[in-house]
Design a protein around this motif. Structure first.
Motif, short mmCIF file in Angstrom:
data_model
loop_
_atom_site.label_atom_id
_atom_site.label_comp_id
_atom_site.label_asym_id
_atom_site.label_seq_id
_atom_site.Cartn_x
_atom_site.Cartn_y
_atom_site.Cartn_z
N ILE A 1 -7.89 -4.92 2.65
CA ILE A 1 -6.80 -4.26 3.38
C ILE A 1 -5.60 -4.05 2.48
O ILE A 1 -4.97 -2.98 2.49
CB ILE A 1 -6.40 -5.11 4.61
N TYR A 2 -5.25 -5.06 1.68
CA TYR A 2 -4.08 -5.00 0.79
C TYR A 2 -4.53 -5.24 -0.65
O TYR A 2 -4.35 -6.33 -1.20
CB TYR A 2 -3.04 -6.04 1.20
N ASN B 1 0.82 -1.22 0.00
CA ASN B 1 0.00 0.00 0.00
C ASN B 1 0.85 1.27 0.00
O ASN B 1 0.30 2.37 -0.02
CB ASN B 1 -0.92 0.03 1.23
N ARG C 1 -2.73 -1.62 7.78
CA ARG C 1 -2.80 -1.28 6.36
C ARG C 1 -1.47 -0.76 5.82
O ARG C 1 -1.19 -0.87 4.63
CB ARG C 1 -3.90 -0.23 6.15
#
Length: 733
Positions: free
Chosen positions: A575-576, A260, A537
């Protein structure tokens, strides 16, 4: 250090990487390499002197303009050590000069004899006469040069080349432009290392390096890069610079940043070709989907996704990375990520064959020499042992692990903190060996149980002899529970490192082996509750932990409900959303229980929610592996190009052109895509050359000639003159 300064320096490094990518893609590969070399030397190997920025730059200019080897080149010492060596040589020369002067006699005031004065006058007269004769010879040679020039022009006209014509004269045959573009690609592959200004010295081992004027064009002067140098002091920014440098040149290393992060996103958007690490993930998904065998689809996938880098170029780059990373390891001592990158680069520079067919690990010699220089580096032992296991040398790997773990108690306390990471690596090697049926696979799970029991109970490691007793297993589980509870306070403050992640993974792995996978999963899920969702995150440590969690779930997918596993995977992608390993898990599990349309729907949903190159590549690869229709695949390309960021992705355009020309066999569609591509990404020289190579059947010679002129107008670096190709053709005929 102030977090604001760290963020600022990380942003500077990312901006610098964007500059290097731009120069590389525009064809100025030597400049991009020189920028990397200069910045690493300037930031990491600066002499430990109290210097102003101006004095530092003047001192660095002296280093850059010398014949000293730079980072990545053979024999490089680093700017600081080079300066020390230069100072030693200077002091030695001064001493020798002073001793030589003391041996000379003093001036006596005597004049030279008259006979010697006469000899000098006669010599001067002879020199004058000789100069006159030389002037006459020069006049004659100039006349001969004019005659030879006329003869040369006549010969060129006989060959069909008018030397007095304008440079942009029309070439009649499109095959000439195809050969020109192929030669241009070959030279780009060979000429990416800068040469030194003095005598045109090149420290590259590439035999294709030519001498003469071409070498001078590859000299990068200090003035060409001085405006882009900057100092960074934070450990995070310096490590980011080295890691992105390794990644830039195709080196392989463990995950060091979160998917991220901005650096990950910028790297993906600026790709011209698919890196090996991502290609391996796509290949793995493709193999899962085509177990029944679809040779035609397999060929199509290779045509679109495979990289066309020259093998010799990749070998020389791996040697370059190995040299540079070895030098950087002196700045980041006992950094297992860089040490692993060094060993893998050594392997790739020595062999291009499949790892399974190599009996001797190519990095063995280098690893042993590194261990001799630092016998306390137990993580290097672990990295080396894992490489031996990759090449199937499990017995050799066990000896190395046993040696490291047996000696760790006698090492300094700072080294002993790495015990959890070393135990986990050893246990994972044994689990993998048992899964794949390697040497001694029947007892691999028992060995892993013994290794993890030693870590959990806190007892000194001993060589494996038998299965741990129930009491030993109980002590180990209790010990892990206490150690994990102690991590709670540090994790809530954001103090998460490799060793704490390894400890939790070890505890979960022991539960999986001894009791069952559900208990192991519970330990991992409890660990996730110790941190806030937003921290998860953006932490690459926690992303690695989540990937470990997903691998454990996938190993036992037959023993759990599909809906539950599906929920975990989809939640992980929320989340990813740019994680290649999670998309692989999605396909690996989804293709067993869900229809292709269901998976397509999920790919589309994830891409609409968070457009990313990774999500799009997996969607494209999935459809191609499943034999998707041309309409569906074209729609995927157009959907990507509707996105503002992906519209400027060179990789997307290159794949589009390759698909239309090589798979769909639609030259007119490829032609349209090409002209759209060079309008969207005019800085990419490789994109322009794709048009010359793939579209010579639909582009006229006049159009190709005009395209080359536009490339020159765009200031792309063209290394080959079209007349070279014409002369080669005439010589061959």
């Amino acid at each position: 250090m102030d977090p604001a300064i760290v963020r600022l320096e990380l942003g500077l490094v990312n901006t610098f990487l964007s500059l290097c990518r731009f120069e590389w893609q525009a064809g100025y590969r030597e400049l991009a390499t020189a920028l990397f070399q200069a910045q690493i030397e300037y930031s990491l190997f600066c002499p430990s002197l109290l210097l102003s920025e101006q004095s530092k730059q003047r001192l660095f200019e002296h280093f850059w303009n010398s014949n000293g080897a730079r980072v990545g080149e053979d024999g490089a010492l680093g700017w600081s050590k080079w300066l020390e060596k230069e100072e030693e040589l200077r002091q030695r020369a001064m001493k020798e000069e002073s001793s030589h002067d003391s041996e000379k006699g003093g001036w006596t005031g005597w004049s030279e004899p008259l006979s010697k004065i006469k000899e000098k006058n006669e010599a001067m007269e002879n020199i004058t006469e000789t100069d006159g004769a030389l002037d006459e010879l020069e006049d004659e040679s100039e006349m001969k040069d004019d005659e030879q020039k006329d003869d040369t022009e006549a010969l060129l006209k006989m060959l069909g080349i008018d030397a007095t014509a304008e440079a942009n004269c029309e070439i009649k045959d499109t095959r000439t432009w195809t050969r020109w573009s192929e030669e241009e690609v070959a030279r780009d592959s060979n000429e990416w290392m800068p040469v030194h200004a003095k005598n045109g010295i090149s420290h590259s081992e590439d035999p294709a390096d030519a001498e003469g004027d071409e070498q001078l064009l590859r000299v990068i002067a200090y003035e060409d890069l001085s405006d882009y140098l900057f100092s960074i002091i934070s450990e995070e920014a310096r490590f980011s610079l080295v890691s992105q440098f390794i990644d830039f040149y195709g080196g392989r290393m463990a995950q060091w940043t979160c998917t991220n992060s901005s650096s990950w996103a910028e790297k993906n958007l600026s790709l011209e070709a698919i890196p090996d690490s991502l290609f391996d993930e796509l290949r793995r998904m493709h193999d899962v989907l085509t177990k029944e065998g679809r040779n035609q689809t397999d060929t199509s996938l290779e045509q679109v996704f495979s990289s066309s880098d020259d093998i010799s170029m990749r070998t020389s780059m791996m040697r370059f990375i190995r040299n540079a990373t070895l030098l950087c390891c002196t700045i980041f001592p006992q950094n297992h990520i860089l040490e692993e990158a060094v060993l893998i680069a050594e392997e790739l520079s020595n062999t291009v064959m499949n790892t399974s067919s190599c009996s001797v690990t190519p990095c063995r010699t280098l690893a042993k020499s590194l261990l001799k220089s630092n016998r306390q580096d137990v993580l290097l032992c672990g990295v080396y042992a894992r490489r031996e296991a990759v090449f199937g040398n499990i017995d050799h790997a066990r000896k190395i692990f046993d040696m490291a773990l047996s000696s760790i108690d006698g090492l300094p306390q700072g080294v002993q903190t790495n015990a959890s990471l070393l135990h986990l690596w050893y246990a994972e090697v044994e689990v993998a060996n048992g899964t794949h049926g390697g040497s001694g696979s029947s007892e691999s799970s028992l060995r892993a149980m013994h290794i993890l029991s030693c870590l959990g109970s806190g007892t000194k490691y001993s060589l494996y002899r038998c299965k741990p007793s129930s009491l030993q297993q109980l002590k180990a589980r209790q010990g892990f529970k206490e150690q994990v509870n102690m991590l709670h306070s540090s994790w809530t403050r954001g103090l998460i490192d490799d060793n704490s992640i390894a400890l939790i993974c070890s505890a979960a792995l022991l539960e999986e082996i001894t009791i069952g996978w559900t208990e192991g999963v519970q330990i991992l899920e409890q660990a996730f509750t110790m941190v806030l969702p937003e921290r998860r995150r953006h932490s690459h440590h926690l992303e690695c932990l989540f990937n470990f969690y997903m691998r454990m779930l996938c190993r036992h997918h037959q023993e759990m409900k599909l809906s539950k596993l599906w929920e975990y995977i989809v939640k992980g992608l929320d989340i990813y959303p740019c994680s290649p390993s999670l998309y692989n898990a999605l396909v690996e599990i989804g293709h067993l229980y869900a229809s292709p349309n269901k998976l397509r729907w999920i790919f589309d949903e994830k891409f609409q929610k968070k457009p990313s190159l990774v999500a799009w590549l997996f969607a494209l690869s999935f459809d191609m592996s499943r034999g998707g229709t041309e309409h569906r695949i074209r729609r995927l390309f157009e959907r990507a190009l509707e996105n503002e960021k992906l519209r400027n992705s060179v990789l997307v355009w290159r794949l589009y052109i390759a698909y239309e020309s090589d798979i769909a066999c639609n030259p007119s569609a490829a032609r349209r895509a090409f002209f759209r591509a060079i309008h969207a990404c005019p800085w990419s020289k490789r994109l322009w050359l794709d048009g010359f190579i793939k579209l010579n059947s639909v582009l006229t010679a006049k159009e190709l000639s005009d395209l080359q002129e536009v490339m020159r107008d765009k200031e792309l670096n063209l290394r080959t003159d079209i007349y070279e190709i014409l002369l080669q053709d005439d010589l061959e005929s």
